[in-house]
Design an enzyme around this catalytic site. Structure first.
Site, PDB file in Angstrom:
ATOM      1  CG  HIS A 250      -2.171  -0.755   1.090  1.00  0.00           C
ATOM      2  ND1 HIS A 250      -2.194  -2.132   1.125  1.00  0.00           N
ATOM      3  CD2 HIS A 250      -3.460  -0.361   0.923  1.00  0.00           C
ATOM      4  CE1 HIS A 250      -3.441  -2.545   0.993  1.00  0.00           C
ATOM      5  NE2 HIS A 250      -4.233  -1.489   0.865  1.00  0.00           N
TER       6      HIS A 250
ATOM      7  CG  HIS B 128       2.571  -3.125   6.725  1.00  0.00           C
ATOM      8  ND1 HIS B 128       3.356  -4.042   6.082  1.00  0.00           N
ATOM      9  CD2 HIS B 128       1.495  -2.928   5.926  1.00  0.00           C
ATOM     10  CE1 HIS B 128       2.779  -4.386   4.944  1.00  0.00           C
ATOM     11  NE2 HIS B 128       1.636  -3.724   4.832  1.00  0.00           N
TER      12      HIS B 128
END
Length: 173
Positions: A110, A149
């Site tokens: 992303h 993440h």
């Protein structure tokens, strides 16, 4: 190996501090929306509009297509080569807020795509450069807030995205 362990310890420290911060609940609600802007639909819309308005000769369209042709394979090779566990798998008693689309966390796709698009669109429309980089930064930050993440995953995603964008611009312009 010692360096990687030190980096991981720093990552866990920063990640844990963020998810335990008092403002985390508010950030997580906002982060759901920010993260969705990096899911890919926006990029498809931009590509479609550029093709419809300017055709395949559009330098921006060509740069975007080349950048994605480079960035996605590099991203998959890194992700499946390093096989870094996501925070939920790496940390005991932690659950991410959203379910990620794949198993591994390094690098953040992303973040990579967001910084790549911010760089490319900002190059052709410099007046939007700062807001675009602000948006890309928020997409990366949202991925950490949502628990999918570690901070360095998004840092490397940023580097990958900007690098592929500059390479693509060098080939198209």
């Amino acid at each position: 190996m010692k360096l990687l362990l030190s980096i991981h310890k720093y990552d866990v420290f920063m990640f844990t501090w963020l998810v335990n911060a008092k403002i985390h609940r508010t950030l997580s609600n906002i982060s759901r929306y920010l993260s969705k802007t990096g899911d890919g639909q926006l990029y498809t819309l931009i590509i479609g509009l550029l093709y419809f308005i300017e055709g395949i000769e559009s330098p921006l369209l060509r740069a975007i297509l080349l950048a994605f042709l480079l960035e996605r394979p590099i991203y998959f090779i890194l992700k499946n080569g390093f096989k870094r566990n996501r925070p939920e798998a790496a940390l005991k008693n932690f659950r991410s807020i959203i379910k990620p689309s794949d198993k591994f966390s390094f690098p953040s796709g992303h973040t990579s795509a967001a910084f790549m698009m911010a760089t490319l669109v900002g190059y052709f429309f410099p007046v939007f450069m700062i807001p675009l980089y602000g948006w890309a930064l928020l997409v990366g930050f949202s991925r950490v807030v949502l628990g999918v993440h570690f901070p360095t995953d998004t840092l490397v995603g940023c580097i990958l995205g900007v690098s592929t964008a500059f390479f693509s611009l060098g080939q198209v312009i």
